[in-house]
Enzyme design. Structure first.
Site, PDB file in Angstrom:
ATOM      1  N   GLN A 211       0.819  -1.214   0.000  1.00  0.00           N
ATOM      2  CA  GLN A 211       0.000   0.000   0.000  1.00  0.00           C
ATOM      3  C   GLN A 211       0.855   1.267   0.000  1.00  0.00           C
ATOM      4  OE1 GLN A 211      -3.036  -0.404   3.052  1.00  0.00           O
ATOM      5  NE2 GLN A 211      -3.766  -2.328   2.190  1.00  0.00           N
TER       6      GLN A 211
ATOM      7  N   TYR B  97      -1.792 -10.316   2.100  1.00  0.00           N
ATOM      8  CA  TYR B  97      -2.974 -10.949   1.491  1.00  0.00           C
ATOM      9  C   TYR B  97      -2.976 -10.935  -0.032  1.00  0.00           C
ATOM     10  CZ  TYR B  97      -4.888  -6.109   1.689  1.00  0.00           C
ATOM     11  OH  TYR B  97      -5.095  -4.762   1.589  1.00  0.00           O
TER      12      TYR B  97
ATOM     13  N   ASP C 208       0.298  -0.195   9.291  1.00  0.00           N
ATOM     14  CA  ASP C 208      -0.888  -0.556   8.501  1.00  0.00           C
ATOM     15  C   ASP C 208      -0.778  -0.122   7.033  1.00  0.00           C
ATOM     16  OD1 ASP C 208      -3.366  -1.534   7.827  1.00  0.00           O
ATOM     17  OD2 ASP C 208      -4.524  -0.160   9.053  1.00  0.00           O
TER      18      ASP C 208
ATOM     19  N   ARG D 182     -15.656 -10.279   8.399  1.00  0.00           N
ATOM     20  CA  ARG D 182     -16.358  -9.977   7.154  1.00  0.00           C
ATOM     21  C   ARG D 182     -15.881 -10.864   6.007  1.00  0.00           C
ATOM     22  NH1 ARG D 182     -14.258  -7.434   3.177  1.00  0.00           N
ATOM     23  NH2 ARG D 182     -12.619  -6.410   4.384  1.00  0.00           N
TER      24      ARG D 182
ATOM     25  N   HIS E  91      -6.829  -3.036  15.193  1.00  0.00           N
ATOM     26  CA  HIS E  91      -7.762  -1.893  15.273  1.00  0.00           C
ATOM     27  C   HIS E  91      -8.613  -1.945  16.549  1.00  0.00           C
ATOM     28  CE1 HIS E  91      -6.399  -0.730  11.364  1.00  0.00           C
ATOM     29  NE2 HIS E  91      -6.904  -1.799  10.784  1.00  0.00           N
TER      30      HIS E  91
HETATM   31 ZN   LIG Z   1      -4.662  -3.699   7.952  1.00  0.00          ZN
END
Ligand SMILES: [Zn+2]
Length: 470
Positions: free
Chosen positions: A68, A129, A333, A221, A282
């Site tokens: 990211q 992931y 993160d 989820r 979180h």
């Molecule tokens: Zn994360």
């Protein structure tokens, strides 16, 4: 052992057992294991003198998605939606995830990991992931991308827990959407098989203690309950670290209540999944009973304040978690910023803003009590969460540490009595000068030896991803 084989370091101040000590040298074996601390004048003369430096245990980043890093600074605008949120940001993130080839995964991970080292981080927990090729077609080697991430960490000298992530669906009664296709492993048996094969690769290929594998069901989820049970059972068999996104957004709570008639932490408690090897990433939108369950089970909570403020996730109830006896570790993160000391201070500052009071998280009125607690989050709590060997400077542990320049403008004039508070509340990243992993210098004078090449290759990757838009 023969002391002549030892390496020793003598900084102005050495942070050991929660205090800064002077005239104390730390010694380690050639392979980087701490053997002893000494005030003996001969030992002090033999040690490498680190003048105008304070030495502290390496910081632990428990939750990163390295890829990211490629969207940093590219999502700071309102999208076409009337309201920009975590969910609209996620579309940009999926777009980037689908552009990266194995070389891009390596280059982005190496860039993020370089910045971690420059920030004093010596161990990362990479919540990985991105598994498959475009369209969700597995690579011939189903762990190809995980191995690229491991290679990036190894090449620049960062210790890594690869938290191999299970992802199945978009949500309750929803198949995965096309943006998620590279993440998905539909069958729990395949997830276990792929994780087994990555674990044997790591045992063969990585130096002992430098890389290991944990298990990360993405969230309640994204993983149905029967699959979650299997993944958790797999992790528990060998006491692997088990990490999971929990209660980051209110919509996740509502979906969990609809599917399971329980809130996320309640569900995990009911299933017997919470224990000392579990980390809830979180855990922002939790109620009193969930706080009690997290603390009672000795599970850890991983706060990611720089990302959570970036995404508008909310504020961790760190005050109530500490009051209940829970442990809190920290993660970068989304890597929108990489600055673990900023994450540590934000735990406190977020609560100051909402409670209109200061020193909210201080466990007492002792000198540096608050800074010690926040620094513990960035070190020992993180090591426990990842089953990592570092976290503190003590005999038998690896010589993973960083130094700060006591003459840096952000720390000048600190003195021993308030040095930790200066480091935690004020140190700029430029104050970090040397970073050692296993007793080897990976950052010297604020630079990594591959820094120019890593930055150049990352800039080329960004060109290839964003082209003229860049
Ligand atoms: Zn994360």
């Amino acid at each position: 052992m023969n002391p002549s084989n030892e390496t020793g370091w003598l900084p102005d101040f050495l942070y050991v057992d929660g205090e800064f000590e002077s005239d104390l040298a730390m010694f380690a074996t050639p392979d980087g294991r701490i053997t002893r601390f000494s005030r003996d004048p001969d030992d002090l003369r033999r040690a490498v003198r680190l003048s105008a430096r304070a030495m502290l245990p390496g910081l632990i980043d428990c939750h990163s998605h390295a890829f990211q890093r490629v969207i940093r600074g590219r999502t700071e605008r309102r999208s076409a939606a009337s309201r920009d949120t975590f969910w609209t940001w996620r579309e940009s993130m999926y777009h980037a995830a689908n552009l990266l080839d194995p070389a891009g995964v390596y280059a982005s991970a190496r860039m993020a990991f370089l910045e971690m080292l420059l920030s004093g981080i010596t161990t990362v927990g990479e919540f990985h992931y991105l598994h498959h090729g475009p369209g969700g077609v597995p690579y011939e080697d189903r762990n190809l991308l995980a191995k690229e991430v491991l290679r990036a960490a190894n090449d620049i000298g960062l210790r890594i827990a690869l938290l191999r992530t299970a992802y199945v669906r978009a949500g309750f009664n929803k198949l995965a959407d096309p943006g998620q296709s590279r993440f998905v492993t539909p069958r729990a048996a395949d997830f276990a098989g792929d994780t087994d094969s990555l674990r044997s690769y790591v045992r063969r290929a990585a130096p002992p203690g430098r890389a290991w594998v944990g298990v990360a069901p993405h969230s309640v989820r994204a993983v149905p309950l029967d699959y979650l049970r299997e993944a958790a059972a797999y992790a528990k068999t060998d006491n692997l670290p088990l990490h999971m996104h929990v209660a980051e957004q209110p919509a996740e709570i509502e979906a969990c209540l609809a599917e399971h008639r329980a809130r996320p932490v309640e569900l995990l408690a009911r299933e017997g999944i919470l224990d000392a090897h579990f980390t809830a990433v979180h855990a922002i939108h939790i109620v009193a009973e969930e706080i009690r369950q997290l603390a009672a089970s000795a599970a850890c909570v991983c706060a990611c304040p720089t990302t959570e403020r970036n995404l508008g996730d909310g504020t961790l109830p760190a005050d109530r978690l500490f009051e209940a006896g829970a442990e809190i570790c920290l993660g970068s993160d989304s890597n929108a910023q990489i600055d673990p000391l900023e994450d540590a201070r934000m735990l406190e500052y977020n609560l100051r803003m909402s409670r209109l009071e200061r020193a909210v998280l201080s466990p007492g009125d002792g000198r540096e009590a608050l800074a010690k607690r926040l620094f513990h989050c960035a070190t020992e709590a993180g090591a426990a969460s990842l089953s990592a060997p570092g976290g503190r400077l003590a005999a038998g542990r690896p010589a993973d540490f960083f130094t700060v320049d006591l003459n840096d403008a952000s720390l000048a004039g600190a003195g021993r009595q308030s040095l930790l508070s200066h480091v935690v509340f004020a140190a700029g990243r430029a104050a970090v000068r040397d970073v050692y992993v296993d007793g080897q210098a990976v950052v010297r004078g604020g630079r990594h030896r591959f820094q120019d090449e890593i930055v150049r290759e990352f800039a080329a990757l960004q060109d290839s991803l964003w082209g003229a838009e860049r």
